[in-house]
Design an enzyme around this catalytic site. Structure first.
Site, PDB file in Angstrom:
ATOM      1  N   ASP A   1       0.780  -1.256   0.000  1.00 44.78           N
ATOM      2  CA  ASP A   1       0.000   0.000   0.000  1.00 44.78           C
ATOM      3  C   ASP A   1       0.811   1.305   0.000  1.00 44.78           C
ATOM      4  O   ASP A   1       1.793   1.412   0.748  1.00 44.78           O
ATOM      5  CB  ASP A   1      -0.869   0.080   1.259  1.00 44.78           C
ATOM      6  CG  ASP A   1      -1.602  -1.188   1.571  1.00 44.78           C
ATOM      7  OD1 ASP A   1      -1.559  -2.125   0.770  1.00 44.78           O
ATOM      8  OD2 ASP A   1      -2.224  -1.237   2.643  1.00 44.78           O
TER       9      ASP A   1
ATOM     10  N   ASP B   1      -5.405   1.080   9.426  1.00 49.98           N
ATOM     11  CA  ASP B   1      -5.322   1.982   8.275  1.00 49.98           C
ATOM     12  C   ASP B   1      -5.979   3.348   8.500  1.00 49.98           C
ATOM     13  O   ASP B   1      -6.893   3.753   7.755  1.00 49.98           O
ATOM     14  CB  ASP B   1      -5.909   1.318   7.010  1.00 49.98           C
ATOM     15  CG  ASP B   1      -5.356  -0.079   6.782  1.00 49.98           C
ATOM     16  OD1 ASP B   1      -4.251  -0.365   7.290  1.00 49.98           O
ATOM     17  OD2 ASP B   1      -6.020  -0.882   6.109  1.00 49.98           O
TER      18      ASP B   1
ATOM     19  N   GLU C   1     -10.628  -2.387   4.908  1.00 47.92           N
ATOM     20  CA  GLU C   1      -9.239  -1.887   4.771  1.00 47.92           C
ATOM     21  C   GLU C   1      -9.116  -0.547   4.018  1.00 47.92           C
ATOM     22  O   GLU C   1      -9.851  -0.253   3.097  1.00 47.92           O
ATOM     23  CB  GLU C   1      -8.341  -2.894   4.034  1.00 47.92           C
ATOM     24  CG  GLU C   1      -8.210  -4.221   4.696  1.00 47.92           C
ATOM     25  CD  GLU C   1      -7.183  -5.112   4.001  1.00 47.92           C
ATOM     26  OE1 GLU C   1      -6.599  -5.945   4.697  1.00 47.92           O
ATOM     27  OE2 GLU C   1      -6.954  -4.980   2.776  1.00 47.92           O
TER      28      GLU C   1
HETATM   29  C1  FRU Z   1      -3.933  -3.706   2.669  1.00 46.41           C
HETATM   30  C2  FRU Z   1      -3.348  -4.082   4.019  1.00 46.41           C
HETATM   31  C3  FRU Z   1      -3.721  -3.076   5.083  1.00 46.41           C
HETATM   32  C4  FRU Z   1      -2.620  -3.228   6.080  1.00 46.41           C
HETATM   33  C5  FRU Z   1      -1.426  -3.460   5.181  1.00 46.41           C
HETATM   34  C6  FRU Z   1      -0.401  -4.387   5.766  1.00 46.41           C
HETATM   35  O1  FRU Z   1      -3.197  -4.192   1.605  1.00 46.41           O
HETATM   36  O2  FRU Z   1      -3.755  -5.379   4.386  1.00 46.41           O
HETATM   37  O3  FRU Z   1      -4.996  -3.274   5.638  1.00 46.41           O
HETATM   38  O4  FRU Z   1      -2.443  -2.088   6.866  1.00 46.41           O
HETATM   39  O5  FRU Z   1      -1.931  -4.027   3.995  1.00 46.41           O
HETATM   40  O6  FRU Z   1       0.705  -4.481   4.922  1.00 46.41           O
END
Ligand code: FRU
Length: 484
Positions: free
Chosen positions: A46, A172, A223
């Site tokens: 991300d 997040d 997320e």
């Molecule tokens: C989305 C996610 C988020 C989390 C991150 C961990 O891709 O699963 O929810 O913060 O990646 O790498």
């Protein structure tokens, strides 16, 4: 020279011949995107902490510095002045509590803002403090700050700012300023109770960035939420809020600073297979006024590459009102014109099926922008083959006139012509194809791995004649040029 040394020399020569199969030169590798962001090496997912400050766009990203797979999350960091040429910076956020675990207390996704009013009291001189909000996985929502324009980061001393609740799986945090209530708002993915059905987004508010009060919860999200206020492009008096889910789907609604009231169903902002964890930049100056978004191209493949993961090309988002209601429009950021060079320019020509007359034959390459307006005339279907060669057929981008659909790499999406016209703006990079159709009303983002030797471009029409009102093909210059 004896036999042994001659043999050794020839073996060395043999092995030092440049590897034609896979170029290993940094940032020149066969599957290294040339104008999409990738980390120099190792895993990336991300985008995080997107914030603009003092002429610089910051891009942080989920990063595993230990290898090419997910885990041990840190925040990697890059800075750009044009959202295309990125300078790599040292890791900004490390796992908390000296965690060596793959998951626990590692630095998951989040956002960043500029502490304009020095609420944290950390400001040094005139340089505003940048504040990052992130999930320390299984260790609560936390904060970090930088007093030197993002170069060095310190963890806030009274973390966590929202303590862990073992049942809610919260993560997040995206923080925005809500002008009417003069409060900071955090949107946070979480479950509101034990049940998975309660997965959604909770809204919190704060006066001081450190104390957060829960206000409301909306179900049906998972997320990486984002919350953005838009001016409606063709109705200058109107504004509307959009609440984004991790996969880029979004709802329009009203937001009073504490609660989001939907006024639409959920819609897709991208139909491709590789679009996830979207986030918009905060603190873009009012004089610019754009909403700029980037996403992780989840699921891409980069055979034998030192890195694993790429971002989309940044898009400018806007909202237009149509007879069917509001709709999000996504376009590649205008800055792209500074890295493109026109290599083909066609106007008022016809593509006739069955004759061997590929009008775009001269425009080959692996980094292209193809911008066209087509008159459907009597065509049954038309499209492009990119990265084509006589040995290996390329990847098809196909518009089916009869069905009113656009198909790219196994993804088929509805796309109605505007009158009798279809507009396509295609960004081709070494491992991605992003198709922005009809002025950004429909976007399909996919990753692919083409045969490194196939660089041909083909335009075809089947069943009948296709009109090319206008077609421009541009070569896109590598943004890593200066690395030479
Ligand atoms: C989305 C996610 C988020 C989390 C991150 C961990 O891709 O699963 O929810 O913060 O990646 O790498």
């Amino acid at each position: 020279m004896n036999f042994l040394s001659t043999a050794l020399l020839s073996i060395t020569v043999l092995f030092s011949v440049p590897d034609k199969k896979n170029n290993k030169e940094p940032y020149r590798e066969d599957y290294r995107p040339q104008y999409h962001f990738t980390p120099e090496k190792n895993w990336m997912n991300d985008p995080n902490g997107l914030v603009y400050y003092d002429g610089e766009y910051h891009l942080f990203y989920q990063h595993n510095p230990k290898g090419n797979e997910w885990g041990y999350m840190h925040w990697g960091h890059a800075i750009s002045t044009d959202l295309m040429h990125w300078e790599n910076y040292p890791i900004a956020l490390y796992p908390d509590d000296n965690s060596e675990d793959k998951v626990n207390c590692t630095a998951y996704s989040g956002s960043a803002i500029v502490d304009e009013k020095n609420l944290l009291g950390k400001q040094k001189g005139d340089t505003k403090t940048l504040v990052a909000f992130y999930t320390s996985q299984n260790c609560g929502q936390r904060m970090a700050y930088s007093t030197d324009k993002g170069r060095n980061w310190k963890k806030y001393e009274n973390n966590p700012i929202i303590p862990l609740d073992e049942k809610d799986d919260a993560r997040d945090p995206k923080v925005i300023w809500h002008e009417p209530t003069q409060k900071w708002v955090m949107v946070l993915y979480r479950k509101s109770n034990d049940s998975d059905n309660s997965k959604g987004v909770s809204f919190y508010t704060s006066d001081n960035l450190t104390d957060w009060e829960w206000k409301s919860h909306i179900h049906g999200f998972f997320e990486c939420p984002d919350l953005v206020k838009f001016k409606v492009e063709n109705r200058p008096e109107e504004t509307v809020w959009a609440l984004f889910d991790g996969d880029g789907t979004y709802l329009f609604g009203n937001f009073d600073g504490a609660e989001f009231t939907p006024i639409s169903g959920k819609m897709k902002s991208d139909w491709g297979k590789n679009f996830y964890a979207t986030q918009t930049w905060s603190n873009i100056p009012a004089s610019d006024g754009r909403t700029i978004q980037i996403a992780w191209m989840r699921g891409g493949e980069y055979p034998e590459m030192p890195f694993n993961g790429q971002m989309t090309f940044p898009s400018e988002l806007s909202v237009r009102h149509f007879p069917s209601g509001y709709k999000l429009i996504r376009k590649p950021i205008a800055e792209i014109t500074s890295i493109q060079k026109n290599i083909l320019d066609i106007e008022d020509k016809n593509v006739i099926p069955g004759i061997n007359d590929n009008k775009v034959k001269k425009a080959s390459g692996d980094c292209l922008r193809i911008v066209g307006e087509f008159d459907l005339k009597t065509s049954d279907n038309f499209g492009f083959l990119v990265r084509n060669s006589t040995k290996k057929p390329g990847t098809e981008i196909l518009y089916n006139v009869k069905r009113g659909t656009l198909s790219v790499m196994g993804v088929t999406v509805p796309l109605l012509p505007i009158g009798t016209k279809i507009k396509l703006d295609i960004l081709l990079d070494r491992t991605s194809i992003e198709v922005y159709a009809n002025d950004g009303q429909t976007v399909v983002s996919n990753c692919f791995t083409a045969d490194p030797k196939s660089n041909g471009l083909v335009l075809f029409s089947n069943g009948g004649e296709l009109g090319i009102d206008k077609l421009d093909v541009y070569e896109i210059k590598s943004v890593w040029e200066k690395k030479d």
